[in-house]
Design a protein around this motif. Sequence first.
Motif, PDB file in Angstrom:
ATOM      1  N   UNK A   1       0.842  -1.202   0.000  1.00  0.00           N
ATOM      2  CA  UNK A   1       0.000   0.000   0.000  1.00  0.00           C
ATOM      3  C   UNK A   1       0.880   1.257   0.000  1.00  0.00           C
ATOM      4  N   UNK A   2       1.969   1.214   0.750  1.00  0.00           N
ATOM      5  CA  UNK A   2       2.892   2.358   0.779  1.00  0.00           C
ATOM      6  C   UNK A   2       3.431   2.646  -0.621  1.00  0.00           C
ATOM      7  N   UNK A   3       3.775   1.588  -1.323  1.00  0.00           N
ATOM      8  CA  UNK A   3       4.278   1.769  -2.691  1.00  0.00           C
ATOM      9  C   UNK A   3       3.215   2.398  -3.589  1.00  0.00           C
ATOM     10  N   UNK A   4       1.986   1.894  -3.509  1.00  0.00           N
ATOM     11  CA  UNK A   4       0.915   2.452  -4.351  1.00  0.00           C
ATOM     12  C   UNK A   4       0.702   3.929  -4.037  1.00  0.00           C
ATOM     13  N   UNK A   5       0.696   4.270  -2.764  1.00  0.00           N
ATOM     14  CA  UNK A   5       0.471   5.665  -2.369  1.00  0.00           C
ATOM     15  C   UNK A   5       1.595   6.553  -2.905  1.00  0.00           C
ATOM     16  N   UNK A   6       2.828   6.076  -2.803  1.00  0.00           N
ATOM     17  CA  UNK A   6       3.966   6.851  -3.336  1.00  0.00           C
ATOM     18  C   UNK A   6       3.835   7.046  -4.845  1.00  0.00           C
ATOM     19  N   UNK A   7       3.395   6.008  -5.531  1.00  0.00           N
ATOM     20  CA  UNK A   7       3.267   6.112  -6.987  1.00  0.00           C
ATOM     21  C   UNK A   7       2.142   7.066  -7.377  1.00  0.00           C
ATOM     22  N   UNK A   8       1.071   7.051  -6.615  1.00  0.00           N
ATOM     23  CA  UNK A   8      -0.005   8.021  -6.862  1.00  0.00           C
ATOM     24  C   UNK A   8       0.518   9.440  -6.635  1.00  0.00           C
TER      25      UNK A   8
ATOM     26  N   UNK B   1      -9.868  -1.960  14.505  1.00  0.00           N
ATOM     27  CA  UNK B   1      -9.610  -0.519  14.542  1.00  0.00           C
ATOM     28  C   UNK B   1      -8.167  -0.192  14.163  1.00  0.00           C
ATOM     29  N   UNK B   2      -7.220  -1.018  14.646  1.00  0.00           N
ATOM     30  CA  UNK B   2      -5.814  -0.688  14.335  1.00  0.00           C
ATOM     31  C   UNK B   2      -5.506  -0.861  12.852  1.00  0.00           C
ATOM     32  N   UNK B   3      -6.164  -1.803  12.201  1.00  0.00           N
ATOM     33  CA  UNK B   3      -5.967  -1.964  10.751  1.00  0.00           C
ATOM     34  C   UNK B   3      -6.529  -0.762   9.993  1.00  0.00           C
ATOM     35  N   UNK B   4      -7.729  -0.354  10.379  1.00  0.00           N
ATOM     36  CA  UNK B   4      -8.365   0.782   9.690  1.00  0.00           C
ATOM     37  C   UNK B   4      -7.582   2.071   9.919  1.00  0.00           C
ATOM     38  N   UNK B   5      -7.054   2.225  11.144  1.00  0.00           N
ATOM     39  CA  UNK B   5      -6.250   3.425  11.440  1.00  0.00           C
ATOM     40  C   UNK B   5      -4.926   3.403  10.675  1.00  0.00           C
ATOM     41  N   UNK B   6      -4.331   2.227  10.558  1.00  0.00           N
ATOM     42  CA  UNK B   6      -3.084   2.105   9.809  1.00  0.00           C
ATOM     43  C   UNK B   6      -3.296   2.533   8.349  1.00  0.00           C
ATOM     44  N   UNK B   7      -4.374   2.078   7.752  1.00  0.00           N
ATOM     45  CA  UNK B   7      -4.676   2.485   6.372  1.00  0.00           C
ATOM     46  C   UNK B   7      -4.826   3.990   6.242  1.00  0.00           C
ATOM     47  N   UNK B   8      -5.509   4.586   7.199  1.00  0.00           N
ATOM     48  CA  UNK B   8      -5.703   6.038   7.182  1.00  0.00           C
ATOM     49  C   UNK B   8      -4.357   6.761   7.240  1.00  0.00           C
ATOM     50  N   UNK B   9      -3.460   6.266   8.088  1.00  0.00           N
ATOM     51  CA  UNK B   9      -2.125   6.877   8.208  1.00  0.00           C
ATOM     52  C   UNK B   9      -1.346   6.758   6.901  1.00  0.00           C
ATOM     53  N   UNK B  10      -1.327   5.551   6.325  1.00  0.00           N
ATOM     54  CA  UNK B  10      -0.545   5.334   5.099  1.00  0.00           C
ATOM     55  C   UNK B  10      -1.075   6.193   3.954  1.00  0.00           C
ATOM     56  N   UNK B  11      -2.390   6.338   3.870  1.00  0.00           N
ATOM     57  CA  UNK B  11      -2.975   7.092   2.757  1.00  0.00           C
ATOM     58  C   UNK B  11      -2.772   8.596   2.897  1.00  0.00           C
ATOM     59  N   UNK B  12      -2.434   9.047   4.100  1.00  0.00           N
ATOM     60  CA  UNK B  12      -2.177  10.481   4.275  1.00  0.00           C
ATOM     61  C   UNK B  12      -0.987  10.946   3.444  1.00  0.00           C
ATOM     62  N   UNK B  13      -0.120  10.001   3.070  1.00  0.00           N
ATOM     63  CA  UNK B  13       1.047  10.372   2.260  1.00  0.00           C
ATOM     64  C   UNK B  13       0.668  10.761   0.830  1.00  0.00           C
ATOM     65  N   UNK B  14      -0.528  10.430   0.415  1.00  0.00           N
ATOM     66  CA  UNK B  14      -1.020  10.956  -0.876  1.00  0.00           C
ATOM     67  C   UNK B  14      -1.715  12.269  -0.564  1.00  0.00           C
ATOM     68  N   UNK B  15      -1.089  13.364  -0.997  1.00  0.00           N
ATOM     69  CA  UNK B  15      -1.566  14.699  -0.574  1.00  0.00           C
ATOM     70  C   UNK B  15      -2.618  15.235  -1.547  1.00  0.00           C
ATOM     71  N   UNK B  16      -3.571  14.404  -1.870  1.00  0.00           N
ATOM     72  CA  UNK B  16      -4.663  14.847  -2.738  1.00  0.00           C
ATOM     73  C   UNK B  16      -5.977  14.471  -2.080  1.00  0.00           C
TER      74      UNK B  16
END
Length: 350
Positions: free
Chosen positions: A63-70, A92-107
Motif C-alpha cells: 500500500x505504501x508503494x501504491x500511495x507513493x506512486x499516486x 480498529x488498528x488496521x483501519x487506522x493504519x490504512x488512514x495513516x498510510x494514505x495520508x502520504x497521498x496529498x490529494x
Amino acid sequence: MFIHKSLFTGVAAGAAGAALTGWFPIINTVSVAHAAETPFSFAWISDSHLYPKTLNSLFVEKLTRAVKEVQAMNPPADFLIFGGDIAQLGRADELELGNELLKEAKIKKHFIPGEHDWYFDMGKKWGQLYGQPNWTFDHKGVRFVGLDTVTRAPDYWSATKMTPEMRMDHMATLDGTVAGAWAGVGDDQLVWLHGVLSDWKKDAPVIIVSHNPLYECYPPWNFWVRDWRQVHEVLKPYTKVTNIHGHVHQVLYNEIGTLRSMGMLATAWNWPYPPQGVPALTKQMMRADPSDLYDGTGWGIISPSSLPFEPQYVAWGRKELFSPNPADISSAHPEVLHPRIADNGWFWKN
Ligand SMILES: [Fe+2]
Ligand SMILES: [Fe+2]
C-alpha cells in the motif's frame, strides 16, 4: 470501440508515465467513449487488506508503494478513490493504519467500504475515519457516484449467532457462502441512486465506483450484487455509465446494455478467476508468479478526459499482463446473460 485493444502494448500509453515517475507498468488500455469536459485523471487503489504491521509487513509495503506512486503522478491525479477492503479483519488498528498510510497521498480522497472493513464492528470505526459509505459529486462534467455495496443486507449474522470474530473469519474466505448474502445495493439506496441521477442529462458521463461488480460475475464468491438487475433498471436511461469496482482482485471487463464495468487490481494479492461466469469480454490475466509477491497486484489510473477513456492497470511485476489469445472479443459478440448462476443455486432470492 471499447475493448482491450492490446495484449502487451499498453507500452505506448505507459511510456509517458514511466518516464516521469520511474516505474514502468505494463498498461492495458480500454477505450470508452465517455469523455469529460476537460482532461483529468484520478487514481484508484483498493483491497490493501492490511493486518497490523507486526503481523504482516508485506501488505503495508505494497500500500505504501501504491500511495507513493499516486503521489508521483505527473500531471497529478485530481483525486484518489479508495475502493474498499483497506483492512483485513476490520479491526480498529488496521483501519487506522490504512488512514495513516494514505495520508502520504496529498490529494483529495474519497472512500467506499469493503466487507473486510465493515463486519467486525458493523462499520463503526470505518464511519469515524472515512465518513459516509455512499456519496456523489460532479467533476469536470462527470457525475461521480460512490455506491455502498457491502452494508445493506438484512441481519443474517445475529440470527445465526455469529460473534464479530466469526463474521470476519467467514468474510475472509474466498468461498463466502457462510458469510451471508451481504453483497447488495438495497432498496433505499436504489431510490437514492435514482434521485442523484434525476437531474443529470441522459447522455452525460457518469462514473459509479463500488466495491463489488454491479452484475452477476460469480455469486458463490460474492462477485456480484444480489439486486444487480434493479441497479441496471435505474441506470438504463443513462447512456454513458462506467462502473469501476474492486473486490475481485483481478482485471475484469464486462458490458451489459450501456453499462460498462471494469474490475481493478488489488494491492494485496490476486484472486483466481472464477471457475464459471467470467465475463466473455474479459481477457484474463496470466496468473501470478509465486516467486514474486508483487506479481498480479497493483493499482489503477482512470482518465475520463478525452477519447478514448483509458483505465490503466498499474500491474507490478508484470512483463506480460494478458494471456496471448489470438484475437480480441468485440461487441459484435455481446455478453450472454443466460443461464444465471444465482437462479439455479441456493443464493439470495429477491
Ligand atoms: Fe478485497
Ligand atoms: Fe471485498
